[in-house]
Design a protein around this motif. Structure first.
Motif, mmCIF file in Angstrom:
data_model
loop_
_atom_site.group_PDB
_atom_site.id
_atom_site.type_symbol
_atom_site.label_atom_id
_atom_site.label_comp_id
_atom_site.label_asym_id
_atom_site.label_seq_id
_atom_site.Cartn_x
_atom_site.Cartn_y
_atom_site.Cartn_z
ATOM 1 N N PHE A 156 1.507 -4.480 72.984
ATOM 2 C CA PHE A 156 0.754 -3.675 72.407
ATOM 3 C C PHE A 156 -0.886 -4.167 72.539
ATOM 4 N N GLN A 157 -1.108 -5.291 72.743
ATOM 5 C CA GLN A 157 -2.527 -5.805 73.393
ATOM 6 C C GLN A 157 -2.839 -5.029 74.711
ATOM 7 N N ARG A 158 -1.581 -5.107 75.549
ATOM 8 C CA ARG A 158 -2.305 -4.432 76.706
ATOM 9 C C ARG A 158 -2.255 -3.136 76.703
ATOM 10 N N THR A 159 -1.520 -2.369 75.559
ATOM 11 C CA THR A 159 -1.615 -0.893 75.641
ATOM 12 C C THR A 159 -3.177 -0.478 74.963
ATOM 13 N N VAL A 160 -3.655 -1.403 74.040
ATOM 14 C CA VAL A 160 -4.819 -1.184 73.411
ATOM 15 C C VAL A 160 -5.691 -1.464 74.385
ATOM 16 N N ASP A 161 -5.787 -2.444 75.222
ATOM 17 C CA ASP A 161 -6.782 -2.774 76.213
ATOM 18 C C ASP A 161 -6.843 -1.839 77.506
ATOM 19 N N LEU A 162 -5.737 -1.140 77.796
ATOM 20 C CA LEU A 162 -5.718 -0.108 78.858
ATOM 21 C C LEU A 162 -6.326 1.158 78.163
ATOM 22 N N LEU A 163 -6.036 1.338 77.251
ATOM 23 C CA LEU A 163 -6.368 3.014 76.632
ATOM 24 C C LEU A 163 -7.111 2.663 75.242
ATOM 25 N N PRO A 164 -8.464 2.170 75.330
ATOM 26 C CA PRO A 164 -9.084 1.989 74.138
ATOM 27 C C PRO A 164 -9.037 3.053 73.154
ATOM 28 N N GLY A 165 -9.182 4.453 73.622
ATOM 29 C CA GLY A 165 -8.920 5.552 72.726
ATOM 30 C C GLY A 165 -7.666 6.011 72.036
ATOM 31 N N TYR A 166 -6.444 5.113 72.468
ATOM 32 C CA TYR A 166 -5.428 5.579 71.889
ATOM 33 C C TYR A 166 -4.963 4.777 70.498
ATOM 34 N N TRP A 167 -5.461 5.391 69.715
ATOM 35 C CA TRP A 167 -5.581 4.927 68.297
ATOM 36 C C TRP A 167 -4.203 4.888 67.838
ATOM 37 N N GLN A 168 -3.102 5.364 68.136
ATOM 38 C CA GLN A 168 -1.722 5.371 67.632
ATOM 39 C C GLN A 168 -1.330 3.743 68.238
ATOM 40 N N ALA A 169 -1.594 3.290 69.291
ATOM 41 C CA ALA A 169 -1.391 1.847 69.697
ATOM 42 C C ALA A 169 -1.917 1.066 68.772
ATOM 43 N N LYS A 170 -3.280 1.184 68.518
ATOM 44 C CA LYS A 170 -4.143 0.277 67.593
ATOM 45 C C LYS A 170 -3.422 0.424 66.185
ATOM 46 N N ARG A 171 -2.982 1.544 65.603
ATOM 47 C CA ARG A 171 -2.289 1.540 64.440
ATOM 48 C C ARG A 171 -0.994 0.678 64.537
ATOM 49 N N ILE A 172 -0.235 0.781 65.368
ATOM 50 C CA ILE A 172 1.205 0.007 65.411
ATOM 51 C C ILE A 172 0.632 -1.489 65.701
ATOM 52 N N PHE A 173 -0.179 -1.533 66.689
ATOM 53 C CA PHE A 173 -0.565 -3.057 66.879
ATOM 54 C C PHE A 173 -0.805 -3.739 65.697
ATOM 55 N N GLY A 174 -1.885 -3.016 64.751
ATOM 56 C CA GLY A 174 -2.527 -3.862 63.737
ATOM 57 C C GLY A 174 -1.480 -3.891 62.534
ATOM 58 N N VAL A 175 -0.411 -3.252 62.384
ATOM 59 C CA VAL A 175 0.601 -3.168 61.349
ATOM 60 C C VAL A 175 1.478 -4.289 61.773
ATOM 61 N N ALA A 176 1.789 -4.338 63.080
ATOM 62 C CA ALA A 176 2.665 -5.416 63.557
ATOM 63 C C ALA A 176 1.982 -6.618 63.577
ATOM 64 N N LEU A 177 0.564 -6.783 63.747
ATOM 65 C CA LEU A 177 0.005 -8.081 63.495
ATOM 66 C C LEU A 177 0.198 -8.633 61.863
ATOM 67 N N VAL A 178 -0.107 -7.727 61.037
ATOM 68 C CA VAL A 178 -0.087 -7.881 59.702
ATOM 69 C C VAL A 178 1.271 -8.448 59.463
ATOM 70 N N ARG A 179 2.392 -7.734 59.867
ATOM 71 C CA ARG A 179 3.941 -8.370 59.682
ATOM 72 C C ARG A 179 4.110 -9.441 60.346
ATOM 73 N N SER A 180 3.282 -9.914 61.251
ATOM 74 C CA SER A 180 3.791 -11.043 62.129
ATOM 75 C C SER A 180 2.853 -12.233 61.249
ATOM 76 N N GLY A 181 1.836 -11.867 60.324
ATOM 77 C CA GLY A 181 1.073 -13.096 59.662
ATOM 78 C C GLY A 181 -0.100 -13.277 60.449
ATOM 79 N N ARG A 182 -0.340 -12.366 61.540
ATOM 80 C CA ARG A 182 -1.598 -12.674 62.296
ATOM 81 C C ARG A 182 -3.020 -11.983 61.665
ATOM 82 N N LEU A 183 -3.187 -12.291 60.353
ATOM 83 C CA LEU A 183 -3.951 -11.376 59.576
ATOM 84 C C LEU A 183 -5.640 -11.433 60.204
#
Length: 131
Positions: A36-63
């Motif tokens: 996810f981090q790689r996807t967000v870095d490669l395409l900063p305008g791809y908001w869907q990746a940020k959404r999924i990445f943010g939710v995954a970080l919450v679920r992983s405890g990386r608040l």
């Protein structure tokens, strides 16, 4: 360098698959989060990746990491998803003892959705914050 949006979408989907497999096996989802981090870095305008990445970080405890990712996703997400993102950011903020900010996010979320399930989840989170 031109980037292929399809590659970013595939990268994001691979991340989802890795996260699911990691959760099923009880392993740490570091590979999925790295994807996810790689996807967000490669395409900063791809908001869907940020959404999924943010939710995954919450679920992983990386608040601490989740809050800014969700904040950026909120800036470009369409309104129907705003309440969901505010809810996840509020959960992260509450867990970080940033109760006032979490409460503000939850109250804002109630103004941008009529989805009964989301409103129920918001109510539950507000109750937890006031206990």
């Amino acid at each position: 360098v031109l980037m292929n949006p399809y590659s970013a979408q595939m990268s994001s989907l691979l991340g989802v698959e890795q996260l699911i497999l990691a959760e099923m096996s009880g392993a740490e989802p570091d590979d999925a989060l790295a994807t996810f981090q790689r996807t967000v870095d490669l395409l900063p305008g791809y908001w869907q990746a940020k959404r999924i990445f943010g939710v995954a970080l919450v679920r992983s405890g990386r608040l601490e990491e989740a809050v800014p990712v969700l904040t950026v996703a909120l800036e470009s997400a369409p309104e129907p998803l705003t309440a969901e993102l505010l809810l996840y950011r509020a959960r992260a903020l509450a867990a970080l003892d940033r109760t006032d900010e979490a409460t503000a996010d939850l109250l804002q979320a109630t103004t941008v959705t009529s989805d009964q399930l989301v409103l129920f989840q918001i109510e539950r989170e507000l109750e937890r914050l006031t206990q």
